[in-house]
Design a protein around this motif. Structure first.
Motif, short mmCIF file in Angstrom:
data_model
loop_
_atom_site.label_atom_id
_atom_site.label_comp_id
_atom_site.label_asym_id
_atom_site.label_seq_id
_atom_site.Cartn_x
_atom_site.Cartn_y
_atom_site.Cartn_z
N SER A 155 53.06 23.35 31.59
CA SER A 155 52.29 23.79 30.43
C SER A 155 52.78 25.13 29.88
O SER A 155 52.25 25.60 28.88
CB SER A 155 50.81 23.87 30.78
OG SER A 155 50.57 24.89 31.73
N HIS A 156 53.79 25.72 30.50
CA HIS A 156 54.35 26.96 29.98
C HIS A 156 54.98 26.68 28.62
O HIS A 156 55.65 25.66 28.43
CB HIS A 156 55.40 27.51 30.95
CG HIS A 156 55.82 28.89 30.62
ND1 HIS A 156 56.74 29.17 29.64
CD2 HIS A 156 55.41 30.08 31.12
CE1 HIS A 156 56.90 30.48 29.56
NE2 HIS A 156 56.10 31.05 30.45
N PRO A 157 54.77 27.56 27.65
CA PRO A 157 55.30 27.33 26.30
C PRO A 157 56.81 27.09 26.25
O PRO A 157 57.30 26.40 25.35
CB PRO A 157 54.93 28.60 25.55
CG PRO A 157 53.72 29.12 26.24
CD PRO A 157 53.92 28.76 27.70
N ALA A 158 57.56 27.62 27.21
CA ALA A 158 59.01 27.40 27.22
C ALA A 158 59.35 25.93 27.44
O ALA A 158 60.37 25.45 26.96
CB ALA A 158 59.66 28.25 28.31
N PHE A 159 58.51 25.22 28.17
CA PHE A 159 58.77 23.81 28.46
C PHE A 159 58.16 22.88 27.43
O PHE A 159 58.80 21.95 26.96
CB PHE A 159 58.26 23.42 29.84
CG PHE A 159 59.10 23.95 30.95
CD1 PHE A 159 60.40 23.53 31.12
CD2 PHE A 159 58.59 24.88 31.83
CE1 PHE A 159 61.19 24.01 32.14
CE2 PHE A 159 59.36 25.37 32.85
CZ PHE A 159 60.67 24.95 33.01
N CYS A 160 56.88 23.11 27.08
CA CYS A 160 56.21 22.14 26.20
C CYS A 160 56.26 22.53 24.73
O CYS A 160 56.01 21.69 23.87
CB CYS A 160 54.77 21.90 26.65
SG CYS A 160 53.67 23.29 26.39
N GLY A 161 56.56 23.79 24.42
CA GLY A 161 56.71 24.19 23.03
C GLY A 161 55.41 24.57 22.34
O GLY A 161 55.41 24.83 21.14
N LEU A 162 54.31 24.57 23.06
CA LEU A 162 53.00 24.94 22.49
C LEU A 162 52.36 26.01 23.36
O LEU A 162 52.54 26.02 24.57
CB LEU A 162 52.06 23.73 22.48
CG LEU A 162 52.43 22.54 21.62
CD1 LEU A 162 51.47 21.40 21.87
CD2 LEU A 162 52.40 22.92 20.15
N SER A 163 51.58 26.88 22.72
CA SER A 163 50.81 27.84 23.52
C SER A 163 49.74 27.07 24.28
O SER A 163 49.38 25.94 23.92
CB SER A 163 50.16 28.89 22.61
OG SER A 163 49.13 28.30 21.85
N ARG A 164 49.24 27.66 25.34
CA ARG A 164 48.23 26.96 26.14
C ARG A 164 46.96 26.71 25.34
O ARG A 164 46.29 25.70 25.54
CB ARG A 164 47.94 27.76 27.40
CG ARG A 164 49.13 27.69 28.34
CD ARG A 164 48.81 28.09 29.74
NE ARG A 164 49.94 27.75 30.59
CZ ARG A 164 50.50 28.57 31.44
NH1 ARG A 164 50.03 29.79 31.58
NH2 ARG A 164 51.52 28.18 32.17
N GLN A 165 46.64 27.59 24.40
CA GLN A 165 45.46 27.38 23.55
C GLN A 165 45.67 26.15 22.66
O GLN A 165 44.79 25.30 22.56
CB GLN A 165 45.21 28.61 22.67
CG GLN A 165 44.02 28.43 21.74
CD GLN A 165 43.83 29.61 20.82
OE1 GLN A 165 44.53 30.61 20.91
NE2 GLN A 165 42.88 29.50 19.92
N HIS A 166 46.83 26.06 22.02
CA HIS A 166 47.10 24.90 21.17
C HIS A 166 47.20 23.61 21.98
O HIS A 166 46.77 22.55 21.53
CB HIS A 166 48.40 25.11 20.37
CG HIS A 166 48.23 26.07 19.25
ND1 HIS A 166 48.89 27.26 19.21
CD2 HIS A 166 47.46 26.01 18.14
CE1 HIS A 166 48.55 27.91 18.12
NE2 HIS A 166 47.68 27.17 17.44
N LEU A 167 47.75 23.72 23.18
CA LEU A 167 47.83 22.55 24.05
C LEU A 167 46.43 22.05 24.41
O LEU A 167 46.14 20.86 24.37
CB LEU A 167 48.62 22.89 25.32
CG LEU A 167 48.81 21.78 26.32
CD1 LEU A 167 49.58 20.62 25.69
CD2 LEU A 167 49.55 22.31 27.53
#
Length: 84
Positions: free
Chosen positions: A11-23
């Motif tokens: 869930s880190h933004p570097a891997f999924c491309g989204l901030s945790r809030q947006h995720l």
């Protein structure tokens, strides 16, 4: 590595491309639709109402949140499921 550690890493933004809030917002928005789609497919397959209580039967290996993360990481990194 357990599932919680793997979920935190993916869930880190570097891997999924989204901030945790947006995720979190994405998962909140998509989860009810996914549940409704799955139940609709099951209802068609059964050809009617459920025969067992909700929650009975086989369980998914990956819960919805993990499925969303796996898809996002795959789309962002281009990694395949095949071993090297």
């Amino acid at each position: 590595m357990n599932i919680k550690q793997a979920r935190a890493a993916m869930s880190h933004p570097a891997f999924c491309g989204l901030s945790r809030q947006h995720l979190g917002e994405l998962i909140e928005e998509l989860a009810p639709r996914w549940d409704a789609r799955c139940e609709s497919v099951r209802r068609e397959r059964r050809q009617g109402a459920r025969r067992r209580q909700a929650g009975a039967g086989p369980k998914y290996e990956l819960v919805f949140t993990d499925r969303v993360l796996a898809i996002l990481v795959h789309l962002r990194t281009g990694l395949s499921h095949e071993p090297a």
